[in-house]
Write a protein that holds these residues in place. Sequence first.
Motif, PDB file in Angstrom:
ATOM      1  N   ALA A   1      31.331  17.889 -17.262  1.00 47.94           N
ATOM      2  CA  ALA A   1      32.421  18.430 -18.071  1.00 47.94           C
ATOM      3  C   ALA A   1      33.088  19.578 -17.321  1.00 47.94           C
ATOM      4  O   ALA A   1      32.410  20.372 -16.667  1.00 47.94           O
ATOM      5  N   ARG A   2      34.408  19.670 -17.451  1.00 44.36           N
ATOM      6  CA  ARG A   2      35.166  20.754 -16.833  1.00 44.36           C
ATOM      7  C   ARG A   2      36.448  20.964 -17.630  1.00 44.36           C
ATOM      8  O   ARG A   2      36.852  20.116 -18.434  1.00 44.36           O
ATOM      9  N   THR A   3      37.076  22.096 -17.397  1.00 45.10           N
ATOM     10  CA  THR A   3      38.322  22.415 -18.093  1.00 45.10           C
ATOM     11  C   THR A   3      39.447  22.646 -17.093  1.00 45.10           C
ATOM     12  O   THR A   3      39.214  23.089 -15.964  1.00 45.10           O
ATOM     13  N   LEU A   4      40.655  22.349 -17.525  1.00 48.73           N
ATOM     14  CA  LEU A   4      41.849  22.575 -16.727  1.00 48.73           C
ATOM     15  C   LEU A   4      42.855  23.345 -17.565  1.00 48.73           C
ATOM     16  O   LEU A   4      43.035  23.053 -18.763  1.00 48.73           O
TER      17      LEU A   4
ATOM     18  N   ALA B   1      51.162  29.883 -17.554  1.00 47.60           N
ATOM     19  CA  ALA B   1      51.616  30.962 -18.431  1.00 47.60           C
ATOM     20  C   ALA B   1      50.798  31.024 -19.723  1.00 47.60           C
ATOM     21  O   ALA B   1      50.878  32.012 -20.443  1.00 47.60           O
ATOM     22  N   LYS B   2      50.050  29.982 -20.017  1.00 42.51           N
ATOM     23  CA  LYS B   2      49.229  29.926 -21.235  1.00 42.51           C
ATOM     24  C   LYS B   2      47.792  29.580 -20.851  1.00 42.51           C
ATOM     25  O   LYS B   2      47.352  28.446 -21.009  1.00 42.51           O
ATOM     26  N   PRO B   3      47.048  30.555 -20.301  1.00 41.60           N
ATOM     27  CA  PRO B   3      45.692  30.252 -19.816  1.00 41.60           C
ATOM     28  C   PRO B   3      44.696  29.939 -20.936  1.00 41.60           C
ATOM     29  O   PRO B   3      43.653  29.346 -20.671  1.00 41.60           O
ATOM     30  N   ARG B   4      45.038  30.331 -22.176  1.00 42.48           N
ATOM     31  CA  ARG B   4      44.113  30.066 -23.277  1.00 42.48           C
ATOM     32  C   ARG B   4      44.222  28.636 -23.801  1.00 42.48           C
ATOM     33  O   ARG B   4      43.371  28.209 -24.567  1.00 42.48           O
ATOM     34  N   GLN B   5      45.242  27.917 -23.403  1.00 41.67           N
ATOM     35  CA  GLN B   5      45.387  26.516 -23.775  1.00 41.67           C
ATOM     36  C   GLN B   5      44.908  25.655 -22.612  1.00 41.67           C
ATOM     37  O   GLN B   5      45.506  25.650 -21.535  1.00 41.67           O
ATOM     38  N   GLN B   6      43.806  24.960 -22.823  1.00 44.58           N
ATOM     39  CA  GLN B   6      43.161  24.220 -21.740  1.00 44.58           C
ATOM     40  C   GLN B   6      42.897  22.773 -22.173  1.00 44.58           C
ATOM     41  O   GLN B   6      43.030  22.421 -23.360  1.00 44.58           O
ATOM     42  N   GLN B   7      42.516  21.983 -21.215  1.00 45.69           N
ATOM     43  CA  GLN B   7      42.150  20.589 -21.468  1.00 45.69           C
ATOM     44  C   GLN B   7      40.721  20.361 -20.996  1.00 45.69           C
ATOM     45  O   GLN B   7      40.360  20.737 -19.876  1.00 45.69           O
ATOM     46  N   LEU B   8      39.901  19.777 -21.857  1.00 43.87           N
ATOM     47  CA  LEU B   8      38.512  19.482 -21.540  1.00 43.87           C
ATOM     48  C   LEU B   8      38.408  18.056 -21.028  1.00 43.87           C
ATOM     49  O   LEU B   8      38.858  17.112 -21.689  1.00 43.87           O
ATOM     50  N   LEU B   9      37.815  17.888 -19.843  1.00 43.44           N
ATOM     51  CA  LEU B   9      37.630  16.576 -19.226  1.00 43.44           C
ATOM     52  C   LEU B   9      36.132  16.285 -19.143  1.00 43.44           C
ATOM     53  O   LEU B   9      35.356  17.094 -18.643  1.00 43.44           O
TER      54      LEU B   9
ATOM     55  N   GLY C   1      24.193  11.222 -26.829  1.00 47.47           N
ATOM     56  CA  GLY C   1      22.823  10.809 -27.071  1.00 47.47           C
ATOM     57  C   GLY C   1      21.874  11.911 -26.642  1.00 47.47           C
ATOM     58  O   GLY C   1      22.078  13.092 -26.945  1.00 47.47           O
ATOM     59  N   PRO C   2      20.817  11.582 -25.871  1.00 48.72           N
ATOM     60  CA  PRO C   2      19.893  12.617 -25.415  1.00 48.72           C
ATOM     61  C   PRO C   2      20.400  13.412 -24.216  1.00 48.72           C
ATOM     62  O   PRO C   2      19.808  14.426 -23.845  1.00 48.72           O
ATOM     63  N   THR C   3      21.504  12.979 -23.589  1.00 45.46           N
ATOM     64  CA  THR C   3      22.028  13.667 -22.421  1.00 45.46           C
ATOM     65  C   THR C   3      22.883  14.837 -22.864  1.00 45.46           C
ATOM     66  O   THR C   3      23.769  14.690 -23.711  1.00 45.46           O
ATOM     67  N   LEU C   4      22.631  16.005 -22.276  1.00 47.81           N
ATOM     68  CA  LEU C   4      23.297  17.234 -22.694  1.00 47.81           C
ATOM     69  C   LEU C   4      23.698  18.054 -21.473  1.00 47.81           C
ATOM     70  O   LEU C   4      22.952  18.146 -20.491  1.00 47.81           O
ATOM     71  N   THR C   5      24.878  18.631 -21.554  1.00 44.57           N
ATOM     72  CA  THR C   5      25.333  19.581 -20.558  1.00 44.57           C
ATOM     73  C   THR C   5      26.025  20.727 -21.262  1.00 44.57           C
ATOM     74  O   THR C   5      26.456  20.592 -22.419  1.00 44.57           O
ATOM     75  N   GLN C   6      26.136  21.872 -20.587  1.00 50.47           N
ATOM     76  CA  GLN C   6      26.720  23.062 -21.169  1.00 50.47           C
ATOM     77  C   GLN C   6      27.923  23.507 -20.344  1.00 50.47           C
ATOM     78  O   GLN C   6      27.940  23.369 -19.113  1.00 50.47           O
ATOM     79  N   LEU C   7      28.901  24.029 -21.052  1.00 50.20           N
ATOM     80  CA  LEU C   7      30.110  24.526 -20.412  1.00 50.20           C
ATOM     81  C   LEU C   7      30.432  25.887 -21.004  1.00 50.20           C
ATOM     82  O   LEU C   7      30.480  26.049 -22.229  1.00 50.20           O
ATOM     83  N   ILE C   8      30.615  26.900 -20.147  1.00 50.05           N
ATOM     84  CA  ILE C   8      30.924  28.261 -20.584  1.00 50.05           C
ATOM     85  C   ILE C   8      32.416  28.480 -20.490  1.00 50.05           C
ATOM     86  O   ILE C   8      33.014  28.331 -19.415  1.00 50.05           O
ATOM     87  N   LEU C   9      33.007  28.861 -21.622  1.00 49.48           N
ATOM     88  CA  LEU C   9      34.440  29.107 -21.700  1.00 49.48           C
ATOM     89  C   LEU C   9      34.686  30.608 -21.825  1.00 49.48           C
ATOM     90  O   LEU C   9      34.016  31.277 -22.611  1.00 49.48           O
ATOM     91  N   THR C  10      35.634  31.128 -21.073  1.00 49.76           N
ATOM     92  CA  THR C  10      35.997  32.554 -21.126  1.00 49.76           C
ATOM     93  C   THR C  10      37.481  32.665 -21.375  1.00 49.76           C
ATOM     94  O   THR C  10      38.277  31.945 -20.745  1.00 49.76           O
ATOM     95  N   PRO C  11      37.901  33.562 -22.267  1.00 50.43           N
ATOM     96  CA  PRO C  11      39.335  33.731 -22.525  1.00 50.43           C
ATOM     97  C   PRO C  11      40.046  34.436 -21.373  1.00 50.43           C
ATOM     98  O   PRO C  11      39.446  35.100 -20.567  1.00 50.43           O
TER      99      PRO C  11
END
Length: 240
Positions: A130-133, A138-146, A230-240
Motif C-alpha cells: 500500500a502507498r499514497t500519492l 497545492a492540496k497535499p492533504r488530498q491523496q490517493q491510496l493505491l 483476509g489474514p494478510t495485513l500491512t500498515q501505512l502511516i499517514l501524516t498531514p
Amino acid sequence: MTQSSKFVANSVEQILLGLARGLRDAQAVLDDLPPTDAFGRPQPGYHLPYLDFNIKATVQAQLSEPENNSSALPGALRKVRPIPQLRLALPDLKKAPSEASGSTELISTFSGRLVSVPPSNGLPVLRLAARTLVKEAAKPRQQQLLVTLSNSAGQLINDAAVELNLDTEASLALSAAAGASGLTSEKLRSGLQLSQRLLLTDQQGSASCDLTLAAGLPANTQLVLLVSSGPTLTQLILTP
C-alpha cells in the motif's frame, strides 16, 4: 483425568514442546547464515525437514512409610492408607534396576516425528502493498491510496476484498511520541476521510480510493491505517 495422569501428561507435553522449540531455534540459526561468503560466492543453505525422537521415561509410584507408629494413632486414623507418590523421571541406564517393596515402576517409550510445516502449508504466501500519492501539489492533504495484492509466486490476486481501518490506539501513541498534543480518538477518526473502506482488486490485483486528511489535525499527527485482506495485513502511516 486424575492428578497423577495430569502430571504425566504435562511432563510429556513439556518435553515435546522443548524439542519443538529447539528445532525451531536451530532452523532460525541456519536461516541467519549469510547466503554468500566474503568473496561473494554462494554458500549452501540448510533446512531441517523433520526431527525423529525416541524418549524413554519411567513412571514410579511408591508408598511412603508413615513417620509415627500406627499403633499410637486413633483407630480412625489407622485405617487411612498412605497416598502413593507418583513421579516421572528419565531412567539411569548405568544403574541396575532394584526391586524395592511398596513401589511400582512402569517404563514407557515415546517415539514420533516433528515435521516442519512451511508457511501456508507450502502454498504461495499473499503479499499486500500500500502507498499514497498526492493528487495535487497545492492540496497535499488530498491523496490517493493505491493497494496491490499478489503472492510470493508473482501472481496478481483479483476479485479480493481489501479492508481499511484506522488503528486509533497506535495512532495516539505515535502522535504523542512525535509531539502532537490534544488528540483524542474522536478527533483521529474525524480527521481521516476515506471514499471507500472496502475495496475490491481488479484484474491487475490493484485497488484504489481517495483519502483526505482534515486541516484541523496537528502537523505531527501520525495516522496508522490498517490495510488487510483476509489474514494478510500491512500498515501505512499517514501524516498531514
